[in-house]
Structures are given as C-alpha cells and as structure tokens.
Design an enzyme around this catalytic site. Sequence first.
Site, PDB file in Angstrom:
ATOM      1  N   VAL A   1      -2.346  -5.717  -0.074  1.00  0.00           N
ATOM      2  CA  VAL A   1      -2.850  -5.354  -1.410  1.00  0.00           C
ATOM      3  C   VAL A   1      -3.521  -3.980  -1.449  1.00  0.00           C
ATOM      4  CG1 VAL A   1      -3.102  -7.736  -2.225  1.00  0.00           C
ATOM      5  CG2 VAL A   1      -5.076  -6.576  -1.195  1.00  0.00           C
TER       6      VAL A   1
ATOM      7  N   TYR B   1     -19.589  -4.983   1.376  1.00  0.00           N
ATOM      8  CA  TYR B   1     -19.131  -6.299   0.904  1.00  0.00           C
ATOM      9  C   TYR B   1     -19.924  -6.700  -0.346  1.00  0.00           C
ATOM     10  CZ  TYR B   1     -17.561 -11.170   1.130  1.00  0.00           C
ATOM     11  OH  TYR B   1     -16.995 -12.389   0.842  1.00  0.00           O
TER      12      TYR B   1
ATOM     13  N   SER C   1     -18.932  -4.571  -3.270  1.00  0.00           N
ATOM     14  CA  SER C   1     -17.606  -4.922  -3.807  1.00  0.00           C
ATOM     15  C   SER C   1     -17.662  -6.216  -4.606  1.00  0.00           C
ATOM     16  CB  SER C   1     -16.583  -5.040  -2.668  1.00  0.00           C
ATOM     17  OG  SER C   1     -16.819  -6.185  -1.865  1.00  0.00           O
TER      18      SER C   1
HETATM   19  N1  LIG Z   1     -15.350 -18.359   2.914  1.00  0.00           N
HETATM   20  C1  LIG Z   1     -16.441 -18.075   2.247  1.00  0.00           C
HETATM   21  O1  LIG Z   1     -17.531 -18.605   2.551  1.00  0.00           O
HETATM   22  C2  LIG Z   1     -16.412 -17.100   1.104  1.00  0.00           C
HETATM   23  C3  LIG Z   1     -17.578 -16.953   0.355  1.00  0.00           C
HETATM   24  C4  LIG Z   1     -17.580 -16.070  -0.705  1.00  0.00           C
HETATM   25  C5  LIG Z   1     -16.443 -15.364  -1.028  1.00  0.00           C
HETATM   26  N2  LIG Z   1     -15.319 -15.513  -0.268  1.00  0.00           N
HETATM   27  C6  LIG Z   1     -14.152 -14.716  -0.657  1.00  0.00           C
HETATM   28  O2  LIG Z   1     -13.020 -15.541  -0.702  1.00  0.00           O
HETATM   29  C7  LIG Z   1     -11.856 -14.757  -0.445  1.00  0.00           C
HETATM   30  C8  LIG Z   1     -11.011 -15.462   0.606  1.00  0.00           C
HETATM   31  O3  LIG Z   1     -11.708 -15.476   1.831  1.00  0.00           O
HETATM   32  P1  LIG Z   1     -11.585 -16.683   2.887  1.00  0.00           P
HETATM   33  O4  LIG Z   1     -12.952 -17.170   3.131  1.00  0.00           O
HETATM   34  O5  LIG Z   1     -10.545 -17.610   2.454  1.00  0.00           O
HETATM   35  O6  LIG Z   1     -11.174 -15.863   4.188  1.00  0.00           O
HETATM   36  P2  LIG Z   1      -9.800 -15.772   5.023  1.00  0.00           P
HETATM   37  O7  LIG Z   1      -9.338 -17.114   5.430  1.00  0.00           O
HETATM   38  O8  LIG Z   1     -10.071 -14.747   6.066  1.00  0.00           O
HETATM   39  O9  LIG Z   1      -8.757 -15.230   3.941  1.00  0.00           O
HETATM   40  C9  LIG Z   1      -8.677 -13.877   3.605  1.00  0.00           C
HETATM   41  C10 LIG Z   1      -7.307 -13.657   3.017  1.00  0.00           C
HETATM   42  O10 LIG Z   1      -7.232 -12.306   2.583  1.00  0.00           O
HETATM   43  C11 LIG Z   1      -5.987 -11.794   2.987  1.00  0.00           C
HETATM   44  N3  LIG Z   1      -6.055 -10.346   3.165  1.00  0.00           N
HETATM   45  C12 LIG Z   1      -6.948  -9.619   3.885  1.00  0.00           C
HETATM   46  N4  LIG Z   1      -6.629  -8.321   3.830  1.00  0.00           N
HETATM   47  C13 LIG Z   1      -5.490  -8.231   3.070  1.00  0.00           C
HETATM   48  C14 LIG Z   1      -4.656  -7.160   2.672  1.00  0.00           C
HETATM   49  N5  LIG Z   1      -4.912  -5.890   3.012  1.00  0.00           N
HETATM   50  N6  LIG Z   1      -3.588  -7.442   1.879  1.00  0.00           N
HETATM   51  C15 LIG Z   1      -3.307  -8.705   1.533  1.00  0.00           C
HETATM   52  N7  LIG Z   1      -4.059  -9.760   1.877  1.00  0.00           N
HETATM   53  C16 LIG Z   1      -5.129  -9.511   2.655  1.00  0.00           C
HETATM   54  C17 LIG Z   1      -5.668 -12.497   4.300  1.00  0.00           C
HETATM   55  O11 LIG Z   1      -4.257 -12.550   4.493  1.00  0.00           O
HETATM   56  P3  LIG Z   1      -3.443 -11.677   5.554  1.00  0.00           P
HETATM   57  O12 LIG Z   1      -4.329 -11.472   6.743  1.00  0.00           O
HETATM   58  O13 LIG Z   1      -2.240 -12.537   5.835  1.00  0.00           O
HETATM   59  O14 LIG Z   1      -3.087 -10.428   4.836  1.00  0.00           O
HETATM   60  C18 LIG Z   1      -6.200 -13.890   4.021  1.00  0.00           C
HETATM   61  O15 LIG Z   1      -5.202 -14.683   3.435  1.00  0.00           O
HETATM   62  C19 LIG Z   1     -12.349 -13.373  -0.020  1.00  0.00           C
HETATM   63  O16 LIG Z   1     -12.296 -12.486  -1.118  1.00  0.00           O
HETATM   64  C20 LIG Z   1     -13.792 -13.628   0.361  1.00  0.00           C
HETATM   65  O17 LIG Z   1     -14.590 -12.479   0.205  1.00  0.00           O
HETATM   66  C21 LIG Z   1     -15.273 -16.374   0.784  1.00  0.00           C
END
Ligand SMILES: NC(=O)c1ccc[n+]([C@@H]2O[C@H](COP(=O)([O-])OP(=O)(O)OC[C@H]3O[C@@H](n4cnc5c(N)ncnc54)[C@H](OP(=O)(O)O)[C@@H]3O)[C@@H](O)[C@H]2O)c1
Length: 262
Positions: free
Chosen positions: A74, A167, A170
């Site tokens: 992305v 972070y 953003s």
């Molecule tokens: N887990 C939490 O506690 C939490 C809390 C608050 C907010 N969030 C937010 O939730 C969202 C998902 O995070 P998650 O916790 O599910 O972590 P995750 O399992 O690490 O998932 C992150 C996802 O983002 C994708 N990604 C990263 N860089 C990318 C790129 N350049 N292009 C396309 N895709 C990309 C990764 O896919 P690829 O590596 O296959 O590209 C992966 O599918 C994030 O925005 C995070 O900030 C999570």
Amino acid sequence: MTDNNIEGVRVLTDMFGLTGRVAVVTGASSGLGLGFARTLAAAGATVYAAGRRLDRLIALSGEVPGIVPVRCDVTDDGDRKALVDRAISDTGRLDVLINNAGRPGPPNAEDETLEGFHSILDLNLAAGFHLATYAVAKIPAENHASIINISSVVGLVSTAPIGGASYAASKAGTLGLTRELAGQWGRRGVRVNSIVPGWFDTEMTDGLFSNDKSAGWVRRNTMLGRGGVEGEIDGAVLFLASDASSYMTGQTLVVDGGWTAR
Ligand SMILES: NC(=O)c1ccc[n+]([C@@H]2O[C@H](COP(=O)([O-])OP(=O)(O)OC[C@H]3O[C@@H](n4cnc5c(N)ncnc54)[C@H](OP(=O)(O)O)[C@@H]3O)[C@@H](O)[C@H]2O)c1
C-alpha cells in the site's frame, strides 16, 4: 421456524448482510485484517484481500469462499491504484474499503529518524488517504460506500510508557482524516468512520503479550481485565460496513475493553 424467527432473520440479514457487495481490505494477510476479510466474506461480500504476503492471501482464499487475494504494497502508488481498479473492473462496484494495513515505528522519539517518521505516516495514514480518494472518484454513485479507517487507542491517548511518536501521530491523524473525508463526502452518500482497537494479540503486538510484565500491564489497565481476542473487533467492522450503520459517519468506534475510558 416460526414467523417471528423468519422475520428476525430477515431483519438481521437486511441490516448486517453484505450479499452482492464488494469490499477491499488492506493488511488482510494476518491479525485484525484477516478477521475483517473473513467476516465480510461470511456476511456475503466479495472481498479483495490485500497485502504483500500473497501466499497467505491465497491460503485464505482457499479456506473462505468470496475472498480474492491481491498482492499489494500500500505504500506503492501503482499497487494502490491496481487494487482499486481490479475490484471495480471485476465487479463494477466497490462498497466497502477498510484501510487496515499498518505497523509501529520505534518506541523512543529520539531514535526515530525523520525519514523513518515519514515512512510510518506514508503507510499508516497517507496510503489510506490515497486509496480512499482514488476509490471515491471511481465508485458508482449508487453504491453508498462505507470507508473504515483502522486507528488505535494511541490516536486518542498517549502511548506511555511504551512510546511511538510516528505511530501515535499517524493514528491520531487517521481520526482527523476520517472526520474530514466524512464531511466532504457525506452528501454523495459515502460514509467514513474509524475503529479504534485496544490491545489485541497479533503479530504486531507479539512482544507485548509474550512478555509477562507487559501482558500484566495490559490486563491491569483494561477495564475488562484482558486483551482483546480474535473476533472481538469483527462485529464493529461488520456494523460499520453494513446498512446497520447507514446514519453514521465521521465517527470513532472504540473497541478497547475500556482502556480509554479510565
Ligand atoms: N493489534 C493491536 O493491538 C492493534 C491495536 C491498535 C491498532 N491496531 C492496528 O490494526 C491494524 C492491523 O494490525 P494487526 O495488529 O493486525 O497487525 P499485523 O498482524 O502485523 O497486521 C498488519 C498487516 O498490515 C499489512 N501491511 C504492513 N505493511 C504493509 C504494506 N506496505 N502494504 C500492504 N500491507 C501491509 C501486513 O501484511 P503484509 O506483511 O502481508 O504486507 C499485515 O497484514 C494496524 O493498522 C494496527 O496499527 C492494532
């Protein structure tokens, strides 16, 4: 089934069903995004599941009918456009866009280079802005699309004591962008909302939950006394993606076990 039950199923399907709708979910190869893609597909949508790890997306599409895997970085302009173009050229529509792909930067602000800071904003904020603006210009007017931006509790409150300047910036920016796009696009029927997840155990937060001290810190400071588990945020996504939230835009839906209500 009684008439009442049949009517109940019809009401739920009409409100929350996504049959015939088309969705794009970024970051669908793991964690929260994978759950979002599964949930929207289970509700009847065709889901363009995007990420860089195509093997994982292909595996997901093998398990869940309705998932179309798309390799997409992305942060790449061409990849973003190709993702939206693919969904619209295949189906003639786009009803739901979930900007979920993201990652954190380093904890200490003084360790963060300006270049690194920009790269986190590019991924967590600017990519979603461009996907949304590019998509909205192409979405047929009758689609009444729903855009959902995934923020974080650190968009609302400090990350302390963890840290993460880019972070936090953003994720706070995501909330402002959501309100602004909602205001600009409301009259054309496009809704834009944010979801604020609390702490969920995913690849991104692995270090947090695998360490007793930090896992204890999450438990102590969350009203429900625990981190979120798989599936506990999917209802919020389905609500915002579906007609159940048809009069809701510019809002922030917080799914954090009470973290920010302390
Ligand atoms: N887990 C939490 O506690 C939490 C809390 C608050 C907010 N969030 C937010 O939730 C969202 C998902 O995070 P998650 O916790 O599910 O972590 P995750 O399992 O690490 O998932 C992150 C996802 O983002 C994708 N990604 C990263 N860089 C990318 C790129 N350049 N292009 C396309 N895709 C990309 C990764 O896919 P690829 O590596 O296959 O590209 C992966 O599918 C994030 O925005 C995070 O900030 C999570």
